[in-house]
Write a protein that holds these residues in place. Sequence first.
Motif, PDB file in Angstrom:
ATOM      1  N   LEU A  38       0.525  -1.572   0.795  1.00  0.00           N
ATOM      2  CA  LEU A  38       0.899  -0.184   0.519  1.00  0.00           C
ATOM      3  C   LEU A  38       1.864  -0.101  -0.659  1.00  0.00           C
ATOM      4  CD1 LEU A  38       0.387   2.659   1.630  1.00  0.00           C
ATOM      5  CD2 LEU A  38       2.340   2.335   3.134  1.00  0.00           C
ATOM      6  N   LEU A  39       2.824  -1.007  -0.698  1.00  0.00           N
ATOM      7  CA  LEU A  39       3.774  -1.038  -1.816  1.00  0.00           C
ATOM      8  C   LEU A  39       3.058  -1.361  -3.131  1.00  0.00           C
ATOM      9  CD1 LEU A  39       6.654  -0.893  -2.923  1.00  0.00           C
ATOM     10  CD2 LEU A  39       6.932  -3.297  -2.272  1.00  0.00           C
ATOM     11  N   ALA A  40       2.165  -2.332  -3.103  1.00  0.00           N
ATOM     12  CA  ALA A  40       1.417  -2.681  -4.318  1.00  0.00           C
ATOM     13  C   ALA A  40       0.565  -1.510  -4.788  1.00  0.00           C
ATOM     14  CB  ALA A  40       0.544  -3.905  -4.067  1.00  0.00           C
ATOM     15  N   ALA A  41      -0.064  -0.812  -3.847  1.00  0.00           N
ATOM     16  CA  ALA A  41      -0.900   0.333  -4.212  1.00  0.00           C
ATOM     17  C   ALA A  41      -0.048   1.461  -4.792  1.00  0.00           C
ATOM     18  CB  ALA A  41      -1.675   0.831  -2.996  1.00  0.00           C
ATOM     19  N   GLY A  42       1.107   1.695  -4.211  1.00  0.00           N
ATOM     20  CA  GLY A  42       1.971   2.771  -4.676  1.00  0.00           C
ATOM     21  C   GLY A  42       2.672   2.479  -5.989  1.00  0.00           C
TER      22      GLY A  42
END
Length: 161
Positions: A38-42
């Motif tokens: 989720l952090l990488a996507a955001g």
Amino acid sequence: MDLSFILYALAALLVAAGMPGIILPAIPGVPLMYAGFLLAAGTDGFERIGWVPLLVLGVLTAISLLVDVLSTVAGAQRVGASRLALAGSVIGTLAGLFFMPLGLFVGPFAGALAGEYLHGRKLGQATKVGLGTWLGIVLGIALKLGLAVAMLLVFAIAWFV
């Protein structure tokens, strides 16, 4: 200053920290991996990873949490375990953390066996319950490992395609 490198590195650390949690019960492995994804996507504003892959990853995370709980219970119930055996399995798992790596394998078995024996069962039945509980845990680890690999594949495909 562009913080994206630091955020990507933190995301990779979360995913890497989640890997041992697939086997170690004290670490929420798959949820940590999901947080990293989720952090990488955001970090890039959800340009590479959209809501569909994130939804799939979230569902796989939820399934892994269910598998974690249900596999132990299913293994124990299949051989007629008492509540004391289930409690013993949890206590044995936690105690096993202090005697790594062997404790991770012996702890749940010994705890379930002791709990069932204290429940008043004969040693043979208590051993059967201990083995059933242990096999449920091993099956759960194998399923969580498969789900984690599936999550890595979903993320990689969404990232690179």
